[in-house]
Design a protein around this motif. Structure first.
Motif, PDB file in Angstrom:
ATOM      1  N   GLY A 304      35.935  91.225  70.860  1.00  0.00           N
ATOM      2  CA  GLY A 304      37.298  90.737  70.769  1.00  0.00           C
ATOM      3  C   GLY A 304      37.378  89.234  70.659  1.00  0.00           C
ATOM      4  O   GLY A 304      36.455  88.509  71.042  1.00  0.00           O
ATOM      5  N   ALA A 306      40.683  86.254  70.994  1.00  0.00           N
ATOM      6  CA  ALA A 306      42.101  86.048  71.258  1.00  0.00           C
ATOM      7  C   ALA A 306      42.329  84.661  71.826  1.00  0.00           C
ATOM      8  O   ALA A 306      41.426  84.067  72.415  1.00  0.00           O
ATOM      9  CB  ALA A 306      42.620  87.097  72.250  1.00  0.00           C
ATOM     10  N   THR A 310      46.977  84.569  75.683  1.00  0.00           N
ATOM     11  CA  THR A 310      47.144  86.006  75.487  1.00  0.00           C
ATOM     12  C   THR A 310      46.120  86.789  76.300  1.00  0.00           C
ATOM     13  O   THR A 310      46.431  87.833  76.891  1.00  0.00           O
ATOM     14  CB  THR A 310      47.005  86.363  74.001  1.00  0.00           C
ATOM     15  OG1 THR A 310      47.909  85.561  73.238  1.00  0.00           O
ATOM     16  CG2 THR A 310      47.299  87.823  73.760  1.00  0.00           C
ATOM     17  N   SER A 314      46.911  89.598  79.119  1.00  0.00           N
ATOM     18  CA  SER A 314      46.302  90.924  79.020  1.00  0.00           C
ATOM     19  C   SER A 314      45.568  91.308  80.297  1.00  0.00           C
ATOM     20  O   SER A 314      45.549  92.479  80.699  1.00  0.00           O
ATOM     21  CB  SER A 314      45.327  90.978  77.837  1.00  0.00           C
ATOM     22  OG  SER A 314      45.968  90.751  76.613  1.00  0.00           O
ATOM     23  N   GLU A 348      46.879  78.232  73.390  1.00  0.00           N
ATOM     24  CA  GLU A 348      46.595  78.529  71.990  1.00  0.00           C
ATOM     25  C   GLU A 348      45.369  77.785  71.482  1.00  0.00           C
ATOM     26  O   GLU A 348      44.614  78.311  70.661  1.00  0.00           O
ATOM     27  CB  GLU A 348      47.805  78.171  71.135  1.00  0.00           C
ATOM     28  CG  GLU A 348      47.737  78.661  69.698  1.00  0.00           C
ATOM     29  CD  GLU A 348      47.841  80.167  69.566  1.00  0.00           C
ATOM     30  OE1 GLU A 348      47.225  80.719  68.621  1.00  0.00           O
ATOM     31  OE2 GLU A 348      48.504  80.812  70.392  1.00  0.00           O
ATOM     32  N   LYS A 351      40.207  79.497  72.904  1.00  0.00           N
ATOM     33  CA  LYS A 351      40.041  80.884  72.500  1.00  0.00           C
ATOM     34  C   LYS A 351      39.015  81.577  73.401  1.00  0.00           C
ATOM     35  O   LYS A 351      38.152  80.925  74.005  1.00  0.00           O
ATOM     36  CB  LYS A 351      39.565  80.976  71.043  1.00  0.00           C
ATOM     37  CG  LYS A 351      40.359  80.143  70.034  1.00  0.00           C
ATOM     38  CD  LYS A 351      41.795  80.575  69.898  1.00  0.00           C
ATOM     39  CE  LYS A 351      42.453  80.014  68.639  1.00  0.00           C
ATOM     40  NZ  LYS A 351      42.440  78.546  68.546  1.00  0.00           N
ATOM     41  N   PHE A 368      41.660  92.072  75.589  1.00  0.00           N
ATOM     42  CA  PHE A 368      42.135  92.083  74.203  1.00  0.00           C
ATOM     43  C   PHE A 368      43.130  93.222  73.955  1.00  0.00           C
ATOM     44  O   PHE A 368      43.392  93.581  72.807  1.00  0.00           O
ATOM     45  CB  PHE A 368      40.944  92.192  73.247  1.00  0.00           C
ATOM     46  CG  PHE A 368      39.911  91.132  73.494  1.00  0.00           C
ATOM     47  CD1 PHE A 368      40.157  89.806  73.161  1.00  0.00           C
ATOM     48  CD2 PHE A 368      38.709  91.448  74.110  1.00  0.00           C
ATOM     49  CE1 PHE A 368      39.220  88.822  73.419  1.00  0.00           C
ATOM     50  CE2 PHE A 368      37.762  90.466  74.364  1.00  0.00           C
ATOM     51  CZ  PHE A 368      38.027  89.141  74.023  1.00  0.00           C
ATOM     52  N   SER A 369      43.690  93.769  75.022  1.00  0.00           N
ATOM     53  CA  SER A 369      44.578  94.919  74.887  1.00  0.00           C
ATOM     54  C   SER A 369      45.908  94.563  74.227  1.00  0.00           C
ATOM     55  O   SER A 369      46.509  95.398  73.549  1.00  0.00           O
ATOM     56  CB  SER A 369      44.830  95.560  76.256  1.00  0.00           C
ATOM     57  OG  SER A 369      45.368  94.608  77.167  1.00  0.00           O
ATOM     58  N   LEU A 370      46.372  93.330  74.393  1.00  0.00           N
ATOM     59  CA  LEU A 370      47.636  92.920  73.783  1.00  0.00           C
ATOM     60  C   LEU A 370      47.455  92.352  72.388  1.00  0.00           C
ATOM     61  O   LEU A 370      48.333  92.503  71.528  1.00  0.00           O
ATOM     62  CB  LEU A 370      48.342  91.871  74.666  1.00  0.00           C
ATOM     63  CG  LEU A 370      48.859  92.353  76.018  1.00  0.00           C
ATOM     64  CD1 LEU A 370      49.507  91.191  76.764  1.00  0.00           C
ATOM     65  CD2 LEU A 370      49.856  93.492  75.854  1.00  0.00           C
ATOM     66  N   ARG A 371      46.341  91.680  72.158  1.00  0.00           N
ATOM     67  CA  ARG A 371      46.164  90.980  70.882  1.00  0.00           C
ATOM     68  C   ARG A 371      44.676  90.733  70.642  1.00  0.00           C
ATOM     69  O   ARG A 371      44.051  89.967  71.360  1.00  0.00           O
ATOM     70  CB  ARG A 371      46.923  89.654  70.924  1.00  0.00           C
ATOM     71  CG  ARG A 371      46.966  88.873  69.625  1.00  0.00           C
ATOM     72  CD  ARG A 371      47.725  87.563  69.876  1.00  0.00           C
ATOM     73  NE  ARG A 371      47.848  86.744  68.695  1.00  0.00           N
ATOM     74  CZ  ARG A 371      48.238  85.467  68.714  1.00  0.00           C
ATOM     75  NH1 ARG A 371      48.540  84.886  69.855  1.00  0.00           N
ATOM     76  NH2 ARG A 371      48.327  84.762  67.602  1.00  0.00           N
ATOM     77  N   ASN A 372      44.145  91.399  69.663  1.00  0.00           N
ATOM     78  CA  ASN A 372      42.751  91.185  69.291  1.00  0.00           C
ATOM     79  C   ASN A 372      42.728  90.645  67.858  1.00  0.00           C
ATOM     80  O   ASN A 372      43.064  91.354  66.917  1.00  0.00           O
ATOM     81  CB  ASN A 372      41.947  92.483  69.382  1.00  0.00           C
ATOM     82  CG  ASN A 372      40.462  92.253  69.269  1.00  0.00           C
ATOM     83  OD1 ASN A 372      40.023  91.217  68.757  1.00  0.00           O
ATOM     84  ND2 ASN A 372      39.664  93.213  69.725  1.00  0.00           N
ATOM     85  N   GLN A 373      42.340  89.375  67.716  1.00  0.00           N
ATOM     86  CA  GLN A 373      42.337  88.722  66.403  1.00  0.00           C
ATOM     87  C   GLN A 373      40.948  88.680  65.782  1.00  0.00           C
ATOM     88  O   GLN A 373      40.646  87.807  64.981  1.00  0.00           O
ATOM     89  CB  GLN A 373      42.875  87.296  66.555  1.00  0.00           C
ATOM     90  CG  GLN A 373      44.334  87.235  66.938  1.00  0.00           C
ATOM     91  CD  GLN A 373      44.845  85.820  66.968  1.00  0.00           C
ATOM     92  OE1 GLN A 373      44.271  84.933  67.613  1.00  0.00           O
ATOM     93  NE2 GLN A 373      45.949  85.565  66.287  1.00  0.00           N
TER      94      GLN A 373
END
Length: 379
Positions: A304, A306, A310, A314, A348, A351, A368-373
């Motif tokens: 993951g 993010a 975030t 998470s 932000e 990372k 990374f459950s809310l946002r995995n980039q």
């Protein structure tokens, strides 16, 4: 003991003379930061925190370390709760992250299985860490180099480590394939331009750099060696990286023509690495695409990626803070936590990237459950 009659500038100038009048910027940066006994990270004067040159997330609030501990505990669970699990932290600073991780886990079943190993090359800093971590003396060990670490099961942890790896500095002089140059440093700490090595040219091709005349940026080849070293350290486990940086397509964008190199001294930012040599930190942002791609080449699967803010949400920062905020310092602590979370702070810019080596394939982690980039690193 260092000879107090000699300074790092004299040592570097002597090296430049002996090397024929110039050395690559990478070597200048390496000596400035890491020359034994005299470099920024290896001398007795190294200061990190509010009274030093810069601070990192653990200096703001212990909730950061508690959330890292939660994520590490989940890694232990996913690996089948092994009886021996080692967290290896590179460059632990004053030891705040280690203290917060261990403090949160104490009393948990995971704590009984845990050994916390710190790789610290500065003996002065190690003594600071030993004082802070005295309550956890039965859990913490130190080594001075990664080569001293036997293969293990666990997690390799770093917070703002890779940004301090020495980098090559490159620039374009004109256009076309022959316009790429590497920055070297002469005896007067002026810059001279040389042709680039095959390794640097291969990097430019690999990440598709489209550089215009006058474009200046950094190339971190030391990252590849570090990943190889870290993968060799792990029988099974995770690589947990927290740092500031970008995917390659953002790092080398047309808007970032002067690169990312910055220096820190007394919480002041400078773009001049040739001033206050040995007395200031020198950093460059991390190319997270390289971290992913080169990690995969040595058996590390990217689980993951993010933004730090975030990731912290998470991991359940809301419920964790309920029991951590001090009534008398409530407003101050809330302000510090906001600096960790919000985009205008570290939320932000910093990372989190986690990689895995072992038989689980591609394990799902709560962070990374809310946002995995992760897909943003493909370009």
């Amino acid at each position: 003991m260092p000879d107090m009659g000699i300074d790092i500038e004299a040592i570097i100038r002597d090296r430049i003379r002996r090397e024929g009048g110039a050395i690559p910027f990478k070597e200048f940066m390496s000596m400035s930061l890491y020359y034994p006994g005299y470099g920024y990270y290896t001398g007795a004067a190294t200061q990190i925190g509010r009274d030093g040159d810069y601070f990192t997330a653990p200096h703001l609030h212990p909730v950061f370390g508690a959330l890292v501990a939660r994520q590490t505990a989940e890694m232990w669970q996913l690996m089948g709760r092994p009886a021996d699990f080692c967290v290896v932290e590179f460059g632990a600073g004053r030891g705040y992250l280690a203290a917060d991780v261990l403090g949160y886990l104490r009393g948990d079943e995971f704590y009984d299985a845990l050994t916390y190993l710190i790789i610290e090359l500065n003996p002065y800093v190690q003594r600071q860490q030993e004082r802070l971590l005295a309550p956890f003396a039965d859990k913490v060990r130190w080594v001075s180099a990664a080569t001293d670490v036997a293969p293990l099961r666990g997690c390799v942890l770093s917070n703002e480590l890779i940004d301090a790896f020495p980098v090559h500095m490159i620039t374009m002089v004109g256009d076309g394939d022959d316009a790429l140059r590497e920055v070297w440093v002469d005896e007067g700490f002026g810059e001279v331009l040389h042709g680039c090595s095959d390794d640097i040219r291969a990097y430019v091709r690999e990440f598709g750099l489209q550089l215009c005349d006058g474009y200046r940026t950094e190339v971190n080849l030391a990252l590849r060696d570090w990943l190889r070293e870290v993968s060799g350290m792990l029988l099974e486990g995770f690589v947990f990286t927290i740092d500031y940086g970008y995917p390659a397509w953002q790092y080398y964008s047309a808007q970032r023509t002067r690169g990312t190199l910055v220096c820190y001294s007394g919480h002041r930012v400078s773009d001049n690495p040739y001033a206050n040599v040995g007395g200031q930190d020198i950093t460059a942002h991390v190319n997270f695409t390289a971290l992913k791609r080169w990690g995969e080449a040595v058996g590390l699967v990217t689980v993951g990626f993010a933004p730090q803010g975030t990731f912290m949400v998470s991991m359940g920062i809301d419920d964790l803070l309920t029991g951590m905020l001090t009534s008398g310092q409530y407003q101050h602590e809330v302000a510090q936590v906001k600096r960790l979370l919000l985009p205008q702070g570290m939320g932000e810019s910093h990372k989190v990237l986690i990689q895995y080596k072992g038989s689980l394939g591609n394990p799902a982690l709560r962070g990374f459950s809310l946002r995995n980039q992760r897909a943003a690193l493909e370009g």
